[in-house]
Design a protein around this motif. Structure first.
Motif, short mmCIF file in Angstrom:
data_model
loop_
_atom_site.label_atom_id
_atom_site.label_comp_id
_atom_site.label_asym_id
_atom_site.label_seq_id
_atom_site.Cartn_x
_atom_site.Cartn_y
_atom_site.Cartn_z
N LEU A 101 121.99 30.66 65.60
CA LEU A 101 121.48 30.05 66.83
C LEU A 101 120.42 29.01 66.51
O LEU A 101 119.64 29.18 65.58
N MET A 102 120.42 27.97 67.32
CA MET A 102 119.39 26.93 67.23
C MET A 102 118.99 26.57 68.65
O MET A 102 119.84 26.11 69.43
N HIS A 103 117.75 26.83 69.02
CA HIS A 103 117.24 26.54 70.36
C HIS A 103 118.12 27.17 71.45
O HIS A 103 118.54 26.51 72.38
N ASN A 104 118.43 28.45 71.30
CA ASN A 104 119.22 29.24 72.25
C ASN A 104 120.66 28.75 72.41
O ASN A 104 121.30 29.04 73.41
N THR A 105 121.17 28.01 71.44
CA THR A 105 122.56 27.55 71.44
C THR A 105 123.24 28.09 70.19
O THR A 105 122.70 27.99 69.09
N ILE A 106 124.44 28.65 70.36
CA ILE A 106 125.18 29.22 69.24
C ILE A 106 125.85 28.10 68.45
O ILE A 106 126.63 27.32 69.00
N LEU A 107 125.55 28.04 67.15
CA LEU A 107 126.15 27.04 66.27
C LEU A 107 127.32 27.61 65.49
O LEU A 107 128.22 26.86 65.09
N SER A 108 127.30 28.92 65.23
CA SER A 108 128.43 29.55 64.55
C SER A 108 128.52 31.03 64.93
O SER A 108 127.51 31.67 65.22
N ILE A 109 129.76 31.51 64.91
CA ILE A 109 130.07 32.91 65.18
C ILE A 109 130.99 33.37 64.06
O ILE A 109 132.03 32.74 63.82
N GLU A 110 130.62 34.45 63.39
CA GLU A 110 131.45 34.95 62.29
C GLU A 110 131.66 36.45 62.45
O GLU A 110 130.71 37.23 62.48
N GLU A 111 132.93 36.84 62.57
CA GLU A 111 133.27 38.26 62.66
C GLU A 111 133.03 38.92 61.33
O GLU A 111 133.39 38.37 60.28
N LYS A 112 132.40 40.07 61.33
CA LYS A 112 132.17 40.84 60.12
C LYS A 112 133.23 41.93 60.01
O LYS A 112 133.35 42.78 60.91
N TYR A 113 133.99 41.88 58.96
CA TYR A 113 135.10 42.82 58.76
C TYR A 113 134.57 44.17 58.32
O TYR A 113 133.80 44.28 57.36
N ILE A 114 134.96 45.22 59.04
CA ILE A 114 134.64 46.60 58.66
C ILE A 114 135.96 47.33 58.50
O ILE A 114 136.68 47.52 59.47
N PRO A 115 136.30 47.69 57.26
CA PRO A 115 137.60 48.36 57.03
C PRO A 115 137.69 49.73 57.68
O PRO A 115 136.76 50.36 58.01
#
Length: 180
Positions: A166-180
Motif C-alpha cells: 500500500l502507498m497512501h491508502n492505495t493498493i499497489l500490489s496483491i499477492e496470494e500466499k500459497y499454503i499447501p
C-alpha cells in the motif's frame, strides 16, 4: 352525554391552541449538533507491506476496491520456545503456525482500500494447468479479481492470506500466499 360531533369539536378546540402556542419562534430554535465527519486528513494513512485476508473486491464509481482484514505476525521467543510476551493489539484470534510464527487477526470488520489501476495482482491458486496442478505466479487484472469475488469461489479465497503493498491508502500490489 356528548355526541361524537361535540367530542370532535372539543378536541379540535383543545388541539388548535397547542399547535399555535407550542411552536417556537425561529430565533429560539434549538440547534442540534451533528456528528462531525472525518476529513481525508483525519483518516490514518497506511503505506508499506501488510498481510491480511481479502474479504471482498467491489467495483464502485469506475474504481475497484478491496476489503481487507489485516493480520500481524510474530516469532516465538527462541530461548523459551513459547509465545513472546508482546501482545497483539486488537486481535480477535491468534493462530500458531509452524517455524515459530504466530499470526493474529487484527479485527472483525474489513477496511476498504482503492486498488490502483496499475496494481500487480499475483495469484497462486487461481487456475490449473493441463496436468491439474496450480499455475503458480499467475498475473491477473482487477476485472478478473472482481469476477472471482463475485463467484462461489470467493469463500475459499477469503480464507487465504495475501500480501498487500500500500502507498497512501492505495493498493499497489496483491499477492496470494500459497499454503499447501
Amino acid at each position: 352525554m356528548f355526541s361524537s360531533f361535540s367530542k370532535f369539536v372539543v378536541n379540535i378546540l383543545f388541539i388548535i391552541p397547542l399547535l399555535f402556542f407550542g411552536c417556537k419562534k425561529e430565533s429560539n430554535q434549538v440547534q442540534i449538533n451533528k456528528p462531525e465527519l472525518k476529513s481525508v486528513e483525519q483518516i490514518p494513512e497506511i503505506s508499506g507491506l501488510y498481510f491480511g485476508y481479502l474479504k471482498n473486491v467491489s467495483f464502485e464509481d469506475g474504481s475497484y476496491f478491496a476489503s481487507i482484514v489485516f493480520v500481524e505476525h510474530q516469532v516465538k521467543n527462541n530461548e523459551h520456545q513459547q509465545k513472546s510476551v508482546v501482545k497483539f493489539a486488537d486481535s480477535l484470534e491468534i493462530l500458531e503456525l509452524p517455524d515459530e510464527y504466530f499470526v493474529a487477526v487484527k479485527g472483525n470488520s474489513p477496511e476498504q482500500f482503492l486498488i490502483d489501476s496499475t496494481a500487480k495482482i499475483v495469484m497462486q491458486t487461481f487456475s490449473r494447468d493441463v496436468s491439474g496442478g496450480y499455475k503458480f505466479n499467475e498475473n491477473i487484472d482487477r476485472i478478473k479479481l472482481n469476477k472471482l469475488f463475485a463467484s462461489k469461489e470467493s469463500r475459499r479465497f477469503s480464507q487465504i492470506p495475501f500480501r498487500f503493498s500500500l502507498m497512501h491508502n492505495t493498493i499497489l500490489s496483491i499477492e496470494e500466499k500459497y499454503i499447501p
